[in-house]
Design a protein around this motif. Structure first.
Motif, PDB file in Angstrom:
ATOM      1  N   LEU A  68      10.218   1.164 -12.363  1.00  0.00           N
ATOM      2  CA  LEU A  68       9.193   1.022 -11.340  1.00  0.00           C
ATOM      3  C   LEU A  68       9.145  -0.403 -10.803  1.00  0.00           C
ATOM      4  N   LEU A  69       9.120  -1.383 -11.694  1.00  0.00           N
ATOM      5  CA  LEU A  69       9.042  -2.770 -11.260  1.00  0.00           C
ATOM      6  C   LEU A  69      10.319  -3.222 -10.557  1.00  0.00           C
ATOM      7  N   SER A  70      11.474  -2.763 -11.023  1.00  0.00           N
ATOM      8  CA  SER A  70      12.710  -3.147 -10.344  1.00  0.00           C
ATOM      9  C   SER A  70      12.796  -2.504  -8.965  1.00  0.00           C
ATOM     10  N   GLY A  71      12.278  -1.314  -8.814  1.00  0.00           N
ATOM     11  CA  GLY A  71      12.256  -0.666  -7.513  1.00  0.00           C
ATOM     12  C   GLY A  71      11.287  -1.330  -6.555  1.00  0.00           C
ATOM     13  N   LEU A  72      10.152  -1.788  -7.065  1.00  0.00           N
ATOM     14  CA  LEU A  72       9.154  -2.436  -6.210  1.00  0.00           C
ATOM     15  C   LEU A  72       9.616  -3.803  -5.754  1.00  0.00           C
ATOM     16  N   THR A  73      10.375  -4.503  -6.596  1.00  0.00           N
ATOM     17  CA  THR A  73      10.802  -5.867  -6.254  1.00  0.00           C
ATOM     18  C   THR A  73      12.234  -5.925  -5.741  1.00  0.00           C
ATOM     19  N   ALA A  74      12.856  -4.807  -5.461  1.00  0.00           N
ATOM     20  CA  ALA A  74      14.267  -4.760  -5.032  1.00  0.00           C
ATOM     21  C   ALA A  74      14.466  -5.445  -3.673  1.00  0.00           C
ATOM     22  N   GLY A  75      13.488  -5.416  -2.806  1.00  0.00           N
ATOM     23  CA  GLY A  75      13.667  -5.977  -1.479  1.00  0.00           C
ATOM     24  C   GLY A  75      13.397  -7.465  -1.393  1.00  0.00           C
ATOM     25  N   PHE A  76      12.789  -8.044  -2.409  1.00  0.00           N
ATOM     26  CA  PHE A  76      12.436  -9.457  -2.374  1.00  0.00           C
ATOM     27  C   PHE A  76      13.559 -10.318  -2.947  1.00  0.00           C
ATOM     28  N   GLY A  77      13.755 -11.481  -2.392  1.00  0.00           N
ATOM     29  CA  GLY A  77      14.683 -12.453  -2.928  1.00  0.00           C
ATOM     30  C   GLY A  77      16.139 -12.220  -2.558  1.00  0.00           C
ATOM     31  N   ARG A  78      16.388 -11.376  -1.602  1.00  0.00           N
ATOM     32  CA  ARG A  78      17.780 -11.135  -1.212  1.00  0.00           C
ATOM     33  C   ARG A  78      18.127 -11.886   0.028  1.00  0.00           C
TER      34      ARG A  78
END
Length: 78
Positions: A68-78
């Motif tokens: 869940l947390l990896s999916g929620l933060t997948a778009g940030f920091g790329r």
């Protein structure tokens, strides 16, 4: 999106109230609603029932927390 949809179905009240006829097919909110009487509310029974109904959600969160947390933060920091 799946978690949001599951919670909205889990917390449904009006549609199951209209569609269900037998007490054996009630959803969790409708079952909790039966603890309320005309002149009083059985608070210990409601508190125990709410505690027991939150256990599956907490267990599912504990199991899928990393995904869940990896999916929620997948778009940030790329």
């Amino acid at each position: 999106m799946t978690i949001y949809n599951a919670l909205s179905i889990w917390n449904g009240f009006l549609l199951p109230l209209v569609l269900t006829q037998s007490p054996n097919r009630r959803t969790v909110p409708l079952a909790l609603w039966t603890f309320q009487g005309q002149f009083g509310v059985n608070v210990p029974a409601i508190a125990a029932s709410v505690t027991l109904t939150t256990i599956p959600i907490v267990v599912l969160y504990a199991i899928g927390r990393r995904q869940l947390l990896s999916g929620l933060t997948a778009g940030f920091g790329r």
